[in-house]
Design an enzyme around this catalytic site. Structure first.
Site, short mmCIF file in Angstrom:
data_model
loop_
_atom_site.label_atom_id
_atom_site.label_comp_id
_atom_site.label_asym_id
_atom_site.label_seq_id
_atom_site.Cartn_x
_atom_site.Cartn_y
_atom_site.Cartn_z
N GLY A 26 1.05 -1.36 -0.19
CA GLY A 26 -0.33 0.08 -0.05
C GLY A 26 1.41 1.24 0.06
O GLY A 26 1.89 1.42 1.30
N ARG B 230 1.23 -4.74 -5.60
CA ARG B 230 1.62 -6.25 -5.00
C ARG B 230 2.07 -7.56 -6.25
O ARG B 230 1.69 -6.99 -6.77
CB ARG B 230 0.26 -6.84 -4.01
CG ARG B 230 0.54 -5.93 -3.35
CD ARG B 230 -0.90 -5.98 -1.88
NE ARG B 230 -1.17 -4.93 -1.31
CZ ARG B 230 -1.91 -4.03 -0.92
NH1 ARG B 230 -2.80 -3.74 -1.77
NH2 ARG B 230 -1.59 -3.19 -0.20
N ASP C 252 5.01 -4.29 6.18
CA ASP C 252 6.10 -5.99 6.69
C ASP C 252 5.88 -7.02 5.63
O ASP C 252 7.09 -7.66 5.68
CB ASP C 252 5.70 -5.35 7.98
CG ASP C 252 4.28 -6.23 8.40
OD1 ASP C 252 3.55 -5.99 7.23
OD2 ASP C 252 3.70 -6.51 9.26
N THR D 101 4.44 2.72 5.39
CA THR D 101 2.95 2.77 6.17
C THR D 101 1.87 3.79 6.52
O THR D 101 2.37 4.36 7.82
CB THR D 101 2.54 0.91 6.34
OG1 THR D 101 1.25 0.98 6.54
CG2 THR D 101 3.76 1.08 7.32
N ASP E 288 -0.19 2.50 8.57
CA ASP E 288 -1.50 2.21 9.99
C ASP E 288 -0.01 1.84 10.85
O ASP E 288 -0.72 1.92 11.55
CB ASP E 288 -1.04 0.67 8.53
CG ASP E 288 -2.76 0.30 8.28
OD1 ASP E 288 -3.08 1.02 8.27
OD2 ASP E 288 -2.62 -0.59 7.58
N ASP F 51 2.51 -0.13 12.03
CA ASP F 51 1.96 -1.12 12.91
C ASP F 51 3.25 -1.92 12.58
O ASP F 51 3.06 -3.11 12.63
CB ASP F 51 0.42 -2.06 12.04
CG ASP F 51 0.82 -2.08 10.29
OD1 ASP F 51 1.56 -1.40 9.79
OD2 ASP F 51 0.03 -3.46 9.53
N ARG G 251 -6.68 -1.74 8.75
CA ARG G 251 -7.02 -3.15 9.09
C ARG G 251 -7.16 -4.12 10.19
O ARG G 251 -8.00 -5.00 10.34
CB ARG G 251 -6.91 -3.60 6.99
CG ARG G 251 -7.65 -4.98 7.07
CD ARG G 251 -7.65 -6.09 5.70
NE ARG G 251 -7.92 -4.98 4.48
CZ ARG G 251 -7.00 -4.98 3.68
NH1 ARG G 251 -6.61 -5.84 3.59
NH2 ARG G 251 -7.42 -4.26 2.53
P1 ADP Z 1 2.67 -4.16 2.91
O1 ADP Z 1 4.03 -4.35 2.53
O2 ADP Z 1 2.02 -3.36 2.56
O3 ADP Z 1 2.79 -4.71 3.80
P2 ADP Z 1 2.01 -6.83 1.23
O4 ADP Z 1 1.64 -7.47 2.38
O5 ADP Z 1 0.98 -6.54 0.74
O6 ADP Z 1 1.76 -5.09 2.04
O7 ADP Z 1 3.22 -6.95 0.76
C1 ADP Z 1 3.39 -6.45 -0.23
C2 ADP Z 1 4.75 -7.39 -1.55
O8 ADP Z 1 5.79 -8.24 -0.62
C3 ADP Z 1 3.37 -8.39 -1.74
O9 ADP Z 1 2.92 -8.24 -2.89
C4 ADP Z 1 5.21 -9.79 -2.10
O10 ADP Z 1 5.19 -9.41 -3.61
C5 ADP Z 1 5.46 -8.83 -0.92
N1 ADP Z 1 5.49 -10.13 0.58
C6 ADP Z 1 4.53 -9.91 0.57
N2 ADP Z 1 4.56 -11.60 1.86
C7 ADP Z 1 5.86 -12.03 1.13
C8 ADP Z 1 6.54 -13.14 1.56
N3 ADP Z 1 5.93 -14.14 2.78
N4 ADP Z 1 7.63 -13.30 0.86
C9 ADP Z 1 7.96 -12.92 -0.13
N5 ADP Z 1 7.92 -11.54 -0.98
C10 ADP Z 1 6.13 -11.60 0.58
O1 F6P Z 2 -1.44 0.49 3.45
C1 F6P Z 2 -2.96 0.25 4.68
C2 F6P Z 2 -3.95 0.56 3.96
O2 F6P Z 2 -4.60 1.56 4.40
C3 F6P Z 2 -4.97 -0.51 5.46
O3 F6P Z 2 -5.43 0.58 6.21
C4 F6P Z 2 -5.34 -1.02 4.68
O4 F6P Z 2 -6.68 -2.12 5.47
C5 F6P Z 2 -5.35 -1.44 3.28
O5 F6P Z 2 -3.98 -0.15 3.15
C6 F6P Z 2 -6.21 -1.78 1.46
O6 F6P Z 2 -5.57 -1.24 1.07
P1 F6P Z 2 -5.03 -2.20 -0.72
O7 F6P Z 2 -7.64 -1.83 -0.88
O8 F6P Z 2 -4.85 -1.22 -1.85
O9 F6P Z 2 -5.15 -3.29 0.22
#
Ligand code: ADP
Ligand code: F6P
Length: 329
Positions: free
Chosen positions: A16, A77, A108, A130, A132, A134, A176
């Site tokens: 995000g 993603r 994360d 982020t 959030d 978090d 979330r």
């Molecule tokens: P955020 O970084 O905001 O927490 P996501 O959880 O959607 O967002 O993760 C972003 C991207 O990071 C994922 O679409 C994927 O490409 C990569 N990613 C997430 N989890 C893993 C994992 N366990 N191993 C490798 N890449 C990951």
């Molecule tokens: O960036 C964090 C966040 O805004 C969360 O609070 C929310 O649940 C999520 O992203 C939604 O993101 P998307 O709809 O892009 O998956």
């Protein structure tokens, strides 16, 4: 200056987006150039890495970006990157592009990807981007301050009309799995109730009864409005509004603020902290560090091992909730 451990730094934004990601990219690019390094921007997160969407970035490629929300590198993603094959392909793509150090700006989930790339031999440093807040290893994440200010301004406006009509207002903010935005907005707007996932046991009828009792108690005391800031992680704001109105006889409206909280011009705090973190990230790579995440703790910028950072736990302090509750009475 000592010789840098890396020659070409890649930078990407992932997951995000959040306000001041551009300030972070700008700081990475300009610090790297200052240290005599080349910089490559990877567009659309890990997706762009796998698809070869890699562009050269110079000092002036980031002109006019510090005040802009979103991310000039786009974000995405990428499911493929969660697989070992995807990670090996990603490391190979870095090597082909000559990238020997990578800065990943994201949440994360993105840190997990950075850790996997480090295991594949690419020096990586992650930065917490982020809204959030978090991420356990840091008291600050890029974009949180802007998101809270955006939501706060919106809630202030809703409060005006809510008071005029003597209504109850439920305002749903993002988060979330985390209630930091809700808690901060709730305190900053003087909300009567703040609902956060960290303190929700899943019992919706019990939660709604508590709100109804509080609304009626406040009305009896002469309060003319009642603001409820609800985190996305609890949700159900429209349904709650209907049921509260039916139970109390007081007009109740719900507003879901949504994605507006992720955009907009970053606050001064976000611009400055993102800039400091970007410079810090580059200097970690220059010093030969890898698998690190930049944080902010006890008033200072610092860094942690990504694996250790991902194992850390974070919770909203009970004291914050106590104060929010007593001030909203
Ligand atoms: P955020 O970084 O905001 O927490 P996501 O959880 O959607 O967002 O993760 C972003 C991207 O990071 C994922 O679409 C994927 O490409 C990569 N990613 C997430 N989890 C893993 C994992 N366990 N191993 C490798 N890449 C990951
Ligand atoms: O960036 C964090 C966040 O805004 C969360 O609070 C929310 O649940 C999520 O992203 C939604 O993101 P998307 O709809 O892009 O998956």
């Amino acid at each position: 200056m000592a010789k840098s451990a890396v020659k070409t730094i890649g930078v990407l934004t992932s997951g995000g987006d959040s306000p001041a990601m551009n300030a972070a990219i700008r700081a990475v690019v300009r610090t790297a150039v200052d240290r005599g390094l080349k910089v490559k921007g990877i567009r659309k997160g890990y997706n762009g890495l796998l698809n070869g969407e890699i562009v050269d970035m110079g000092k002036y490629s980031v002109s006019d970006t510090i005040s802009r929300g979103g991310t000039i590198l786009f974000t995405a993603r990428c499911e493929e990157f969660k697989t070992l094959e995807g990670q090996q392909k990603g490391a190979e793509a870095c090597r082909e592009a000559g990238i020997d150090g990578l800065v990943v700006i994201g949440g994360d989930g993105s840190f997990q990807g950075a850790k996997r790339l480090a295991e594949q031999g690419i020096n990586t440093v992650a930065m917490p981007g982020t809204i959030d807040l978090d991420i356990a290893c840091t008291d600050y994440t890029i974009g949180f301050d802007t998101a809270v200010n955006t939501a706060m301004e919106a809630i202030d406006k809703i409060r005006d009309t809510s008071t005029s009509h003597e209504r109850v207002s439920i305002i749903e903010v993002m988060g979330r799995g985390a209630g930091y935005i809700a808690l901060w907005c709730g305190i900053a707007t003087g909300a009567e109730d703040i609902l956060i996932p960290e303190r929700y046991d899943g019992n919706q009828p019990k939660l709604e009864q508590r709100l109804i009792d509080n609304i009626l108690k406040n009305r009896a005391k002469g309060k003319v409005h009642h603001l409820i800031v609800n985190a996305e992680g609890i949700g159900h704001s429209y349904g709650m509004a209907k049921r509260i109105e039916a139970a109390t006889g007081i007009e109740t409206r719900a507003t879901i603020l949504g994605y507006m909280q992720r955009g907009g011009n970053p606050t001064a705090k976000d611009r400055v902290y993102a800039s400091m973190m970007g410079a810090y990230a580059v200097d970690l790579l220059v010093a030969g560090k890898s698998n690190r995440v930049v944080g902010y703790k006890h008033g200072e910028f610092c860094d942690f091992d990504i694996t250790e950072a991902l194992d850390m736990k974070k919770d909203i302090p009970e004291r914050d909730i106590e104060v929010a509750t007593l001030l909203g009475k």
